[in-house]
Design a protein around this motif. Structure first.
Motif, PDB file in Angstrom:
ATOM      1  N   GLU A   1       0.831  -1.193   0.000  1.00 37.92           N
ATOM      2  CA  GLU A   1       0.000   0.000   0.000  1.00 37.92           C
ATOM      3  C   GLU A   1       0.873   1.253   0.000  1.00 37.92           C
ATOM      4  OE1 GLU A   1      -0.047  -2.428   2.132  1.00 37.92           O
ATOM      5  OE2 GLU A   1      -1.985  -3.444   1.927  1.00 37.92           O
ATOM      6  N   ASP A   2       0.406   2.292  -0.658  1.00 38.85           N
ATOM      7  CA  ASP A   2       1.144   3.554  -0.687  1.00 38.85           C
ATOM      8  C   ASP A   2       1.315   4.103   0.724  1.00 38.85           C
ATOM      9  OD1 ASP A   2       1.339   3.486  -3.407  1.00 38.85           O
ATOM     10  OD2 ASP A   2      -0.370   4.806  -3.772  1.00 38.85           O
ATOM     11  N   GLY A   3       2.520   4.557   1.028  1.00 41.57           N
ATOM     12  CA  GLY A   3       2.790   5.170   2.310  1.00 41.57           C
ATOM     13  C   GLY A   3       3.100   4.211   3.433  1.00 41.57           C
ATOM     14  N   SER A   4       2.961   2.917   3.207  1.00 46.52           N
ATOM     15  CA  SER A   4       3.250   1.925   4.242  1.00 46.52           C
ATOM     16  C   SER A   4       4.670   1.406   4.072  1.00 46.52           C
ATOM     17  CB  SER A   4       2.271   0.752   4.159  1.00 46.52           C
ATOM     18  OG  SER A   4       0.938   1.197   4.324  1.00 46.52           O
ATOM     19  N   PRO A   5       5.411   1.224   5.171  1.00 46.38           N
ATOM     20  CA  PRO A   5       6.789   0.738   5.035  1.00 46.38           C
ATOM     21  C   PRO A   5       6.880  -0.685   4.514  1.00 46.38           C
ATOM     22  CG  PRO A   5       6.177   1.014   7.355  1.00 46.38           C
ATOM     23  CD  PRO A   5       5.071   1.588   6.554  1.00 46.38           C
ATOM     24  N   ILE A   6       5.899  -1.544   4.879  1.00 48.96           N
ATOM     25  CA  ILE A   6       5.838  -2.923   4.388  1.00 48.96           C
ATOM     26  C   ILE A   6       4.377  -3.241   4.076  1.00 48.96           C
ATOM     27  CG2 ILE A   6       7.913  -3.755   5.556  1.00 48.96           C
ATOM     28  CD1 ILE A   6       6.181  -4.783   7.817  1.00 48.96           C
ATOM     29  N   CYS A   7       4.136  -4.371   3.396  1.00 46.81           N
ATOM     30  CA  CYS A   7       2.765  -4.723   3.035  1.00 46.81           C
ATOM     31  C   CYS A   7       1.972  -5.146   4.271  1.00 46.81           C
ATOM     32  CB  CYS A   7       2.763  -5.838   1.988  1.00 46.81           C
ATOM     33  SG  CYS A   7       3.257  -7.461   2.606  1.00 46.81           S
ATOM     34  N   SER A   8       0.664  -5.126   4.159  1.00 48.19           N
ATOM     35  CA  SER A   8      -0.198  -5.427   5.298  1.00 48.19           C
ATOM     36  C   SER A   8      -0.025  -6.863   5.783  1.00 48.19           C
ATOM     37  CB  SER A   8      -1.661  -5.170   4.932  1.00 48.19           C
ATOM     38  OG  SER A   8      -2.035  -5.928   3.799  1.00 48.19           O
ATOM     39  N   SER A   9       0.275  -7.782   4.880  1.00 50.02           N
ATOM     40  CA  SER A   9       0.462  -9.178   5.271  1.00 50.02           C
ATOM     41  C   SER A   9       1.710  -9.344   6.132  1.00 50.02           C
ATOM     42  CB  SER A   9       0.559 -10.067   4.025  1.00 50.02           C
ATOM     43  OG  SER A   9       0.813 -11.415   4.387  1.00 50.02           O
ATOM     44  N   CYS A  10       2.828  -8.780   5.695  1.00 52.28           N
ATOM     45  CA  CYS A  10       4.068  -8.869   6.479  1.00 52.28           C
ATOM     46  C   CYS A  10       3.927  -8.103   7.792  1.00 52.28           C
ATOM     47  CB  CYS A  10       5.242  -8.305   5.675  1.00 52.28           C
ATOM     48  SG  CYS A  10       5.786  -9.397   4.332  1.00 52.28           S
ATOM     49  N   ASN A  11       3.237  -6.971   7.737  1.00 50.38           N
ATOM     50  CA  ASN A  11       3.045  -6.178   8.939  1.00 50.38           C
ATOM     51  C   ASN A  11       2.260  -6.959   9.993  1.00 50.38           C
ATOM     52  OD1 ASN A  11       3.288  -3.692  10.431  1.00 50.38           O
ATOM     53  ND2 ASN A  11       1.136  -3.310  10.000  1.00 50.38           N
ATOM     54  N   SER A  12       1.239  -7.673   9.570  1.00 48.19           N
ATOM     55  CA  SER A  12       0.423  -8.431  10.510  1.00 48.19           C
ATOM     56  C   SER A  12       1.165  -9.643  11.069  1.00 48.19           C
ATOM     57  CB  SER A  12      -0.876  -8.886   9.831  1.00 48.19           C
ATOM     58  OG  SER A  12      -0.605  -9.782   8.773  1.00 48.19           O
ATOM     59  N   ASN A  13       2.195 -10.101  10.356  1.00 48.04           N
ATOM     60  CA  ASN A  13       2.955 -11.264  10.819  1.00 48.04           C
ATOM     61  C   ASN A  13       4.109 -10.912  11.754  1.00 48.04           C
ATOM     62  OD1 ASN A  13       1.465 -13.320   9.529  1.00 48.04           O
ATOM     63  ND2 ASN A  13       2.507 -12.916   7.580  1.00 48.04           N
TER      64      ASN A  13
END
Length: 230
Positions: free
Chosen positions: A24-36
């Protein structure tokens, strides 16, 4: 900005640095990796160690408080961080520090209310160690937080004494290794956000905080990306 710079910007801003999938724009990593990533959801206000009770402070800090006044670490030192930091400290793959710094700044600023009296400082490396590695990872974290918060940076804290690397040392060895390695050059800020990468025993943060408080600092927040339940 040349073509190479444009390509690097597009690559870093469109794909997750952990899995190489679109993010996603503006996020350092994707939501999947972030949630893990393993969050340090409930932590001691003084030393950031994970808590299993509703207390705000751990028993260790109740018995003997650290030199710094408060601490925060958004993540636990679990996969994939150990392998990433091992590569980084071997002077490899420093690009990972960019998303780490972004995440640290975002998590910290979303949970803490700060005023402009705070100044950001990095745990310094010995100059020889920094030349060998090629960078100081905590300086990258400092710059990211400064960009997002608008707070100033101080480099008054120095490490003129070369010590053994903390990794691999036992707790008692870590504490002994960092008795007097830091010195202050010039005036220190009264309120400091002191940044390191990993909070293990707190020996590094305590040693640096002791030097700062002896030089005049009144309040120190120890900020790290991750905490080990040491």
């Amino acid at each position: 900005m040349n073509i190479s710079d444009v390509y690097k910007w597009l690559l870093n801003n469109q794909f997750c640095p952990l899995c190489d999938l679109p993010k996603e724009d503006g996020s350092p990593i994707c939501s999947s990796c972030n949630s893990n990533l393993h969050r340090n959801a409930k932590q001691c206000r003084r030393c950031a160690i994970p808590l299993t009770t509703d207390a705000s402070t751990c028993d260790s800090c109740k018995n003997q408080s650290p030199v710094f006044d408060q601490a925060f670490a958004p993540l636990l030192y679990r996969f994939p961080l150990p392998s990433l930091f091992h590569q980084i400290k071997q002077g490899k793959n420093p690009e990972q520090l960019n998303w780490m710094g972004e995440l640290l700044a975002d998590e910290f600023l979303s949970r803490w209310e700060l005023d402009n009296r705070f100044t950001i400082m990095a745990i310094p490396m010995h100059p020889i160690d920094q030349v060998i590695r090629g960078f100081n990872q905590t300086e990258i974290f400092v710059k990211k937080l400064a960009q997002k918060s608008g707070l100033g940076i101080s480099r008054a804290l120095k490490k003129p004494i070369k010590t053994k690397h903390q990794a691999g040392l036992k707790r008692t060895e870590r504490l002994k290794n960092l008795e007097l390695p830091y010195q202050v050059c010039g005036t220190v800020p009264e309120r400091v956000i002191l940044i390191d990468d990993i909070h293990t025993t707190g020996a590094t943060l305590n040693a640096a905080s002791r030097a700062l408080k002896l030089a005049g600092s009144k309040e120190i927040i120890a900020l790290t990306l991750c905490r080990t339940p040491y």
